[in-house]
Design a protein around this motif. Structure first.
Motif, mmCIF file in Angstrom:
data_model
loop_
_atom_site.group_PDB
_atom_site.id
_atom_site.type_symbol
_atom_site.label_atom_id
_atom_site.label_comp_id
_atom_site.label_asym_id
_atom_site.label_seq_id
_atom_site.Cartn_x
_atom_site.Cartn_y
_atom_site.Cartn_z
ATOM 1 N N GLY A 180 0.791 -1.230 0.000
ATOM 2 C CA GLY A 180 0.000 0.000 0.000
ATOM 3 C C GLY A 180 0.820 1.276 0.000
ATOM 4 N N TYR A 181 2.147 1.174 0.094
ATOM 5 C CA TYR A 181 2.984 2.383 0.076
ATOM 6 C C TYR A 181 4.164 2.145 -0.858
ATOM 7 N N CYS A 182 4.286 3.030 -1.857
ATOM 8 C CA CYS A 182 5.328 2.902 -2.867
ATOM 9 C C CYS A 182 6.125 4.198 -2.964
ATOM 10 N N VAL A 183 7.293 4.093 -3.553
ATOM 11 C CA VAL A 183 8.132 5.261 -3.814
ATOM 12 C C VAL A 183 8.471 5.271 -5.296
ATOM 13 N N THR A 184 8.380 6.443 -5.898
ATOM 14 C CA THR A 184 8.666 6.555 -7.323
ATOM 15 C C THR A 184 9.434 7.831 -7.609
ATOM 16 N N SER A 185 10.112 7.869 -8.739
ATOM 17 C CA SER A 185 10.707 9.120 -9.225
ATOM 18 C C SER A 185 10.044 9.456 -10.552
ATOM 19 N N MET A 186 9.808 10.741 -10.759
ATOM 20 C CA MET A 186 9.116 11.190 -11.968
ATOM 21 C C MET A 186 9.467 12.653 -12.228
ATOM 22 N N SER A 187 9.195 13.089 -13.445
ATOM 23 C CA SER A 187 9.297 14.518 -13.724
ATOM 24 C C SER A 187 8.227 15.251 -12.933
ATOM 25 N N ALA A 188 8.550 16.433 -12.467
ATOM 26 C CA ALA A 188 7.588 17.197 -11.674
ATOM 27 C C ALA A 188 6.317 17.441 -12.488
ATOM 28 N N PRO A 189 5.140 17.023 -11.980
ATOM 29 C CA PRO A 189 3.898 17.273 -12.716
ATOM 30 C C PRO A 189 3.699 18.771 -12.940
ATOM 31 N N HIS A 190 3.250 19.132 -14.124
ATOM 32 C CA HIS A 190 3.117 20.543 -14.503
ATOM 33 C C HIS A 190 2.268 21.322 -13.506
ATOM 34 N N ALA A 191 1.217 20.704 -12.974
ATOM 35 C CA ALA A 191 0.297 21.407 -12.073
ATOM 36 C C ALA A 191 0.956 21.826 -10.762
ATOM 37 N N PHE A 192 2.124 21.275 -10.460
ATOM 38 C CA PHE A 192 2.785 21.580 -9.189
ATOM 39 C C PHE A 192 4.104 22.331 -9.387
ATOM 40 N N THR A 193 4.255 22.962 -10.538
ATOM 41 C CA THR A 193 5.468 23.734 -10.814
ATOM 42 C C THR A 193 5.149 25.227 -10.813
ATOM 43 N N ILE A 247 11.055 12.745 -6.114
ATOM 44 C CA ILE A 247 10.879 11.416 -5.537
ATOM 45 C C ILE A 247 9.700 11.515 -4.587
ATOM 46 N N ALA A 248 8.675 10.722 -4.842
ATOM 47 C CA ALA A 248 7.430 10.829 -4.092
ATOM 48 C C ALA A 248 7.002 9.479 -3.539
ATOM 49 N N GLY A 249 6.291 9.519 -2.423
ATOM 50 C CA GLY A 249 5.791 8.304 -1.799
ATOM 51 C C GLY A 249 4.293 8.387 -1.559
ATOM 52 N N GLY A 250 3.626 7.230 -1.611
ATOM 53 C CA GLY A 250 2.186 7.160 -1.379
ATOM 54 C C GLY A 250 1.656 5.839 -1.901
ATOM 55 N N SER A 251 0.346 5.689 -1.910
ATOM 56 C CA SER A 251 -0.250 4.475 -2.459
ATOM 57 C C SER A 251 -0.083 4.484 -3.973
ATOM 58 N N PRO A 252 -0.109 3.305 -4.622
ATOM 59 C CA PRO A 252 0.006 3.290 -6.087
ATOM 60 C C PRO A 252 -1.041 4.167 -6.763
ATOM 61 N N GLY A 253 -2.278 4.121 -6.264
ATOM 62 C CA GLY A 253 -3.343 4.926 -6.856
ATOM 63 C C GLY A 253 -3.083 6.416 -6.713
ATOM 64 N N ALA A 254 -2.607 6.833 -5.542
ATOM 65 C CA ALA A 254 -2.336 8.253 -5.307
ATOM 66 C C ALA A 254 -1.204 8.743 -6.204
ATOM 67 N N LEU A 255 -0.186 7.912 -6.371
ATOM 68 C CA LEU A 255 0.942 8.312 -7.218
ATOM 69 C C LEU A 255 0.537 8.386 -8.689
ATOM 70 N N GLU A 256 -0.273 7.424 -9.122
ATOM 71 C CA GLU A 256 -0.758 7.465 -10.515
ATOM 72 C C GLU A 256 -1.626 8.689 -10.724
ATOM 73 N N SER A 257 -2.454 9.031 -9.732
ATOM 74 C CA SER A 257 -3.307 10.210 -9.836
ATOM 75 C C SER A 257 -2.477 11.489 -9.900
#
Length: 209
Positions: free
Chosen positions: A140-153, A196-206
């Motif tokens: 239920g808790y994952c960590v991922t790296s991604m480009s910063a989503p545009h809505a949060f820049t 680098i962000a952490g949360g549930s898979p669904g929250a990270l995909e969202s």
């Protein structure tokens, strides 16, 4: 000690050795042992379904055993059973299926790993091309790296609000070719930044969307 020098076993054993851990590799196939011996501290041929053969490997001096025998169910279960009887303090075992994993857990294995299942989940999240890496830390808790989503820049971030609204923690960020830095309140992200962000898979995909 790593028992079973197949693809998973030798990958794990050689990585441990490269990082300064003393590793004894064990396999019933002499050809496999000869092939991989140069990459390990030591390697021996032994039938670990035989408790006497296991005992001769010097279990009293072993801090941790990884049973990387996955496809041979009987060999895996017998080896684990003998290791438990010998009082090995830390046993990790590879499971080839959910049923295999349940049996290993019922026997008392300290850590059961599902490499194929976990790799499948990871690749599923990477397929969209947005995540650069994806790892499940705990159910239920994952960590991922991604480009910063545009809505949060482009504006100062409130990390507490990010968690309340999106159930995601932004743990760290990397600007350009710079070092990874801890994320702090008020950080302004650029579209080229990596987070680098952490949360549930669904929250990270969202968040990604």
């Amino acid at each position: 000690m790593v028992i079973g020098l197949g693809r998973f076993g030798i990958s794990l054993a050689s990585e441990l050795t490269a990082n300064g851990v003393e590793v004894l590799g064990v396999d019933a196939d002499s050809r496999v042992v000869k092939e991989h011996a140069p990459y390990l501290t030591d390697a021996v041929v032994a039938d670990t379904t035989d408790p006497e053969a296991l005992e001769q490997l010097g279990l009293d001096d072993i801090e941790c055993v990884v049973v990387a025998v996955g496809t041979q169910l009987e060999a895996s279960i017998l080896t684990v059973s003998h290791l438990l009887d010998a009082g090995v303090p830390d046993i990790w075992a590879k499971a080839s299926s959910e049923a295999h994993g349940r049996i290993l857990s019922q026997l008392g294995v300290h850590h059961v790993v599902h490499p194929e299942r976990d790799t499948g989940r990871r690749v599923a999240h990477l397929l969209g091309g947005k995540f650069r890496e994806f790892a499940e830390v705990t159910p239920g808790y994952c960590v991922t790296s991604m480009s910063a989503p545009h809505a949060f820049t482009g504006f100062a971030l409130d990390l507490d609000e990010m968690w309340r609204k999106h159930r995601v923690q932004i743990i760290a960020m990397k600007h350009g070719n710079g070092d990874v830095m801890p994320m702090v309140n008020g950080t302004v992200l650029a579209p080229s930044d990596i987070i680098i962000a952490g949360g549930s898979p669904g929250a990270l995909e969202s968040l990604n969307r």
